[in-house]
Design a protein around this motif. Structure first.
Motif, short mmCIF file in Angstrom:
data_model
loop_
_atom_site.label_atom_id
_atom_site.label_comp_id
_atom_site.label_asym_id
_atom_site.label_seq_id
_atom_site.Cartn_x
_atom_site.Cartn_y
_atom_site.Cartn_z
N LYS A 175 0.79 -1.22 0.00
CA LYS A 175 0.00 0.00 0.00
C LYS A 175 0.83 1.28 0.00
O LYS A 175 0.29 2.37 -0.24
N GLY A 176 2.13 1.18 0.31
CA GLY A 176 2.96 2.38 0.37
C GLY A 176 3.17 2.86 1.79
O GLY A 176 2.46 2.47 2.72
N HIS A 177 4.17 3.73 1.95
CA HIS A 177 4.52 4.25 3.28
C HIS A 177 3.63 5.44 3.66
O HIS A 177 2.97 6.05 2.81
N ILE A 178 3.65 5.77 4.96
CA ILE A 178 2.95 6.94 5.48
C ILE A 178 3.94 7.73 6.34
O ILE A 178 4.46 7.22 7.33
N THR A 179 4.19 8.96 5.94
CA THR A 179 5.12 9.82 6.67
C THR A 179 4.38 11.02 7.24
O THR A 179 3.34 11.43 6.72
N TYR A 180 4.95 11.59 8.31
CA TYR A 180 4.30 12.70 9.01
C TYR A 180 5.37 13.58 9.64
O TYR A 180 6.33 13.08 10.22
N ALA A 181 5.20 14.91 9.51
CA ALA A 181 6.14 15.87 10.08
C ALA A 181 5.49 16.54 11.28
O ALA A 181 4.65 17.43 11.13
N PRO A 182 5.85 16.12 12.52
CA PRO A 182 5.26 16.74 13.71
C PRO A 182 5.79 18.15 13.93
O PRO A 182 6.91 18.49 13.51
N ASP A 183 5.01 18.98 14.60
CA ASP A 183 5.42 20.36 14.88
C ASP A 183 6.56 20.43 15.89
O ASP A 183 7.34 21.38 15.89
N GLU A 184 6.67 19.45 16.78
CA GLU A 184 7.69 19.46 17.82
C GLU A 184 9.08 19.28 17.19
O GLU A 184 9.32 18.30 16.47
N LEU A 185 10.00 20.21 17.51
CA LEU A 185 11.30 20.25 16.85
C LEU A 185 12.11 18.97 17.03
O LEU A 185 12.62 18.41 16.07
N ARG A 186 12.28 18.53 18.30
CA ARG A 186 13.13 17.38 18.55
C ARG A 186 12.56 16.12 17.90
O ARG A 186 13.30 15.28 17.39
N LEU A 187 11.24 16.02 17.95
CA LEU A 187 10.59 14.85 17.35
C LEU A 187 10.73 14.89 15.84
O LEU A 187 11.02 13.87 15.20
N ARG A 188 10.56 16.06 15.27
CA ARG A 188 10.67 16.20 13.82
C ARG A 188 12.09 15.85 13.36
O ARG A 188 12.27 15.19 12.32
N SER A 189 13.09 16.28 14.15
CA SER A 189 14.48 16.02 13.75
C SER A 189 14.79 14.53 13.73
O SER A 189 15.63 14.07 12.96
N ARG A 190 14.10 13.77 14.58
CA ARG A 190 14.35 12.33 14.61
C ARG A 190 13.60 11.59 13.49
O ARG A 190 13.92 10.43 13.20
N LEU A 191 12.61 12.23 12.93
CA LEU A 191 11.87 11.62 11.82
C LEU A 191 12.40 12.06 10.47
O LEU A 191 11.98 11.52 9.44
N HIS A 192 13.29 13.02 10.45
CA HIS A 192 13.72 13.64 9.21
C HIS A 192 15.24 13.54 9.05
O HIS A 192 15.99 13.52 10.03
N ALA A 193 15.67 13.45 7.81
CA ALA A 193 17.12 13.44 7.52
C ALA A 193 17.33 13.99 6.12
O ALA A 193 16.43 13.95 5.27
N SER A 194 18.51 14.53 5.90
CA SER A 194 18.90 15.04 4.58
C SER A 194 19.93 14.10 3.98
O SER A 194 20.89 13.70 4.65
N THR A 195 19.74 13.76 2.73
CA THR A 195 20.66 12.88 2.03
C THR A 195 21.13 13.54 0.74
O THR A 195 20.64 14.63 0.37
N ALA A 196 22.03 12.88 0.05
CA ALA A 196 22.56 13.43 -1.21
C ALA A 196 21.49 13.52 -2.29
O ALA A 196 21.60 14.34 -3.20
N VAL A 197 20.46 12.70 -2.17
CA VAL A 197 19.40 12.69 -3.19
C VAL A 197 18.17 13.47 -2.75
O VAL A 197 17.21 13.58 -3.50
N GLY A 198 18.19 14.03 -1.53
CA GLY A 198 17.07 14.83 -1.06
C GLY A 198 16.67 14.48 0.36
O GLY A 198 17.31 13.67 1.03
N GLU A 199 15.57 15.10 0.82
CA GLU A 199 15.10 14.87 2.18
C GLU A 199 14.34 13.55 2.28
O GLU A 199 13.65 13.14 1.35
N VAL A 200 14.52 12.90 3.45
CA VAL A 200 13.80 11.66 3.70
C VAL A 200 13.06 11.76 5.03
O VAL A 200 13.50 12.46 5.95
N TRP A 201 11.90 11.07 5.11
CA TRP A 201 11.08 11.04 6.32
C TRP A 201 10.81 9.59 6.69
O TRP A 201 10.65 8.73 5.83
N ARG A 202 10.74 9.37 7.98
CA ARG A 202 10.57 8.01 8.48
C ARG A 202 9.10 7.60 8.44
O ARG A 202 8.22 8.34 8.86
N CYS A 203 8.85 6.40 7.92
CA CYS A 203 7.48 5.87 7.83
C CYS A 203 6.94 5.57 9.22
O CYS A 203 7.62 4.96 10.04
#
Length: 271
Positions: A13-41
């Motif tokens: 069915k595909g992944h589901i990603t979400y960007a929470p408003d809380e900074l520390r939480l968002r930083s743990r769900l998000h990363a920058s890579t050479a090909v672009g931004e990635v978010w944790r499912c």
């Protein structure tokens, strides 16, 4: 070998990603890579390339079925398919009874003509067709009133509609369908037990066992009729799972979270 329900579902069915408003939480769900931004499912925990599917407070994260919830959904959909197929078969039976009620005389004549044709063969094997239990049962149906057969057909059609409605409701995991399934299935259990006392068969035993297990599973697992805390406990479990999914996916260790800073609106934002 255990099934990884999360990755299995994401693969289909595909992944589901979400960007929470809380900074520390968002930083743990998000990363920058050479090909672009990635978010944790939120379901399987894998990082996914691209923008998040949603954003907002962590406690407003989408309710993403994971692990046991996915297994429960699989079981419900198995029961849904079984209910729909059974309902369609009963519709066919209802149509056959209604058709028979409108042509009893023709069917009786056809049956008696065919029976006469088979009599020489039956006599050769010393089998009395006229007093056969099967033949007697069929002949009794010819004596039923047309109105009686039509009532039977209507009852079968009503039962079939209940089964089909149950099936679609279970497929969509609707709570009303779970109540309907428990009540309707439990109501017919005494009849299934009675049929077993008349004649035992593996099919009847299997059907009875499946229905008993379905009633107990839905009744207890979904906390129906106030069991195990009832609807409030069920909804609280689902809502708490939403926040926990974000925390677990982000590896949150319980530290206080800071909301994102709010940037003042400018004329450019309104344009």
């Amino acid at each position: 070998m255990s099934i990884d329900w999360d990755r299995r579902h994401c693969a289909r069915k595909g992944h589901i990603t979400y960007a929470p408003d809380e900074l520390r939480l968002r930083s743990r769900l998000h990363a920058s890579t050479a090909v672009g931004e990635v978010w944790r499912c939120l379901r399987c925990g894998d990082f996914v390339l691209g923008d998040p599917h949603g954003t907002g407070p962590a406690d407003r994260a989408p309710l993403v079925p994971r692990g046991r919830a996915l297994r429960d959904l699989f079981i419900l959909r198995f029961l849904a398919v079984e209910r729909i197929l059974r309902g369609l078969l009963i519709v066919v039976a209802a149509w056959a009874v209604w058709k028979f009620s409108n042509s009893q005389d023709a069917v009786r004549k056809l049956f008696e003509d065919d029976l006469t044709a088979f009599k020489p063969v039956a006599d050769h094997f010393h089998y009395d067709l006229d007093h056969s239990p099967v033949v007697d049962t069929i002949r009794k149906t010819f004596d039923y009133k047309k109105s009686t057969l039509q009532i039977v057909a209507a009852a079968l059609l009503g039962y079939a509609l209940i089964e089909i409605i149950e099936g679609f409701g279970l497929w969509w995991a609707k709570r009303w369908a779970e109540y309907l399934t428990v009540v309707a299935t439990a109501a017919f259990l005494p009849l299934e037990v009675y049929e077993l006392t008349e004649k035992v068969s593996y099919f009847k035993i299997g059907t009875l066992a499946l229905n008993v297990l379905a009633v107990l599973y839905i009744l207890l697992g979904k906390r129906l009729f106030g069991l195990r805390g009832g609807h409030k406990a069920f909804e609280a479990e689902r809502r708490s799972a939403s926040l926990l999914e974000v925390k677990e996916a982000a590896g949150e260790n319980g530290e206080p979270l800071e909301p994102l800073p709010v940037r003042p609106r400018t004329a450019a934002d309104s344009s």
